[in-house]
Design a protein around this motif. Structure first.
Motif, PDB file in Angstrom:
ATOM      1  N   GLN A   1       1.191   4.197  -2.523  1.00 49.47           N
ATOM      2  CA  GLN A   1       0.813   5.792  -2.359  1.00 49.47           C
ATOM      3  C   GLN A   1       2.097   6.049  -3.530  1.00 49.47           C
ATOM      4  O   GLN A   1       2.053   7.719  -3.822  1.00 49.47           O
ATOM      5  CB  GLN A   1       1.271   6.138  -0.987  1.00 49.47           C
ATOM      6  CG  GLN A   1      -0.624   5.766  -0.336  1.00 49.47           C
ATOM      7  CD  GLN A   1      -0.630   6.983   0.508  1.00 49.47           C
ATOM      8  OE1 GLN A   1       0.436   6.319   1.799  1.00 49.47           O
ATOM      9  NE2 GLN A   1      -1.649   7.014   1.044  1.00 49.47           N
TER      10      GLN A   1
ATOM     11  N   VAL B   1      -5.510   2.908  -3.173  1.00 48.37           N
ATOM     12  CA  VAL B   1      -5.402   1.898  -2.635  1.00 48.37           C
ATOM     13  C   VAL B   1      -6.983   1.424  -1.943  1.00 48.37           C
ATOM     14  O   VAL B   1      -7.139   1.838  -1.677  1.00 48.37           O
ATOM     15  CB  VAL B   1      -3.926   2.117  -1.245  1.00 48.37           C
ATOM     16  CG1 VAL B   1      -4.337  -0.037  -1.193  1.00 48.37           C
ATOM     17  CG2 VAL B   1      -3.171   2.221  -2.365  1.00 48.37           C
TER      18      VAL B   1
ATOM     19  N   ALA C   1      -8.506  -2.369  -1.844  1.00 46.02           N
ATOM     20  CA  ALA C   1      -8.445  -3.998  -0.889  1.00 46.02           C
ATOM     21  C   ALA C   1      -9.176  -4.699  -0.823  1.00 46.02           C
ATOM     22  O   ALA C   1     -10.979  -4.541  -0.336  1.00 46.02           O
ATOM     23  CB  ALA C   1      -7.651  -4.134   0.998  1.00 46.02           C
TER      24      ALA C   1
ATOM     25  N   ILE D   1      -6.446   3.904   2.400  1.00 46.98           N
ATOM     26  CA  ILE D   1      -7.229   2.934   1.535  1.00 46.98           C
ATOM     27  C   ILE D   1      -8.713   3.385   1.109  1.00 46.98           C
ATOM     28  O   ILE D   1      -9.299   3.746   2.269  1.00 46.98           O
ATOM     29  CB  ILE D   1      -7.121   1.241   2.485  1.00 46.98           C
ATOM     30  CG1 ILE D   1      -5.597   0.787   2.337  1.00 46.98           C
ATOM     31  CG2 ILE D   1      -7.912   0.725   2.039  1.00 46.98           C
ATOM     32  CD1 ILE D   1      -6.436  -0.531   3.060  1.00 46.98           C
TER      33      ILE D   1
ATOM     34  N   ALA E   1       0.776  -1.328  -0.190  1.00 50.26           N
ATOM     35  CA  ALA E   1      -0.049  -0.455  -0.007  1.00 50.26           C
ATOM     36  C   ALA E   1       0.821   1.135   0.342  1.00 50.26           C
ATOM     37  O   ALA E   1       0.462   1.984  -0.851  1.00 50.26           O
ATOM     38  CB  ALA E   1      -1.083   0.051   1.263  1.00 50.26           C
TER      39      ALA E   1
ATOM     40  N   ALA F   1      -2.316   1.847   7.668  1.00 55.19           N
ATOM     41  CA  ALA F   1      -3.130   2.278   6.460  1.00 55.19           C
ATOM     42  C   ALA F   1      -4.313   2.727   5.986  1.00 55.19           C
ATOM     43  O   ALA F   1      -4.961   2.339   5.159  1.00 55.19           O
ATOM     44  CB  ALA F   1      -3.001   1.045   5.175  1.00 55.19           C
TER      45      ALA F   1
END
Length: 250
Positions: free
Chosen positions: A190, A196, A198, A217, A186, A214
């Motif tokens: 960036q 990002v 998931a 996200i 991730a 993170a």
């Protein structure tokens, strides 16, 4: 103000259950509506060539549902970029297309793209979707070397395959190792200028550690774990449970 959700509910399993009988229930669109009414940001579906769960007609029904009743919500269409799939993307105009390297016989997406082998195919598919004004995302393994390759292919986002992380339930040390890989991937995304996402085997238990490390996200796509949760708590409450696990107001 309520927090904008990152939860996209995958309704493939709803369609699979419906397809066991020649009946219109459970309704994919009705349950998708409940999910969005309860705060999900949108719906994800993966129509496969054999229509073993989501059908082409479901894609258009969901696109119409969002256009008519849930403007501002998103439809994500997931699939391998065959000619037929690209025609479906063009006709249904989802907010986002997630390209996955699936063989038609696979039961689920279980690995990311091989950019060395499929680079030309990926770049062409990304450019095609972008020409239609559709956001593009590529499914990648939890490996920090992959986001730069996705960026070079022209994608706007990656979706990190979190299956290995999800498979570590009950093993704290293994979970930490796999989480480290997801987070490193991730961070590399960036650095490459990508947003990002998931997805895969995420649950109300393993989401909080991921989001803590993170928080940037943009989206989590959840199907199997969500459906298992919904069998106990119901669709609406499961949306709220997953949103709370994401640190959102729900």
């Amino acid at each position: 103000m309520p927090t904008q959700s990152r939860l996209s509910v995958n309704v493939n399993a709803v369609a699979m259950l419906r397809n066991r009988r020649d009946l219109p229930w459970p309704s994919v669109t009705d349950l998708a509506a409940i999910a969005m009414q309860s705060g999900a940001k949108g719906i994800t579906v993966h129509p496969r060539p054999d229509e073993r769960h989501i059908r082409r007609t479901d894609v258009f029904d969901l696109a119409n549902l969002i256009a008519e009743r849930f403007p501002g919500k998103e439809l994500c269409l997931e699939g391998y970029p065959t000619e037929d799939f690209l025609r479906l993307v063009e006709a249904s105009k989802p907010t986002q297309v997630l390209y996955v390297p699936d063989d038609p016989e696979q039961t689920t997406s279980d690995h990311g793209w091989d950019f060395a082998k499929d680079g030309s195919l990926i770049a062409d598919a990304v450019a095609t979707a972008k020409s239609w004004g559709i956001r593009t995302s590529l499914f990648v393994d939890p490996n920090p070397s992959q986001p730069e390759l996705a960026a070079k292919a022209g994608a706007e986002r990656i979706e990190i395959y979190t299956g290995p992380y999800g498979a570590t339930y009950g093993d704290i040390a293994a979970a930490q190792r796999e989480l480290d890989l997801v987070v490193e991937t991730a961070e590399a995304a960036q650095a490459a200028g990508l947003a990002v996402n998931a997805g895969h085997d995420l649950t109300v238990d393993n989401l909080p550690p991921l989001i803590a490390r993170a928080p940037y996200i943009s989206e989590v796509s959840i199907g199997h774990g969500f459906t298992a949760d919904a069998l106990i708590y119901g669709f609406a409450e499961s949306v709220r449970r997953f949103r709370r696990s994401l640190g959102e107001d729900a």
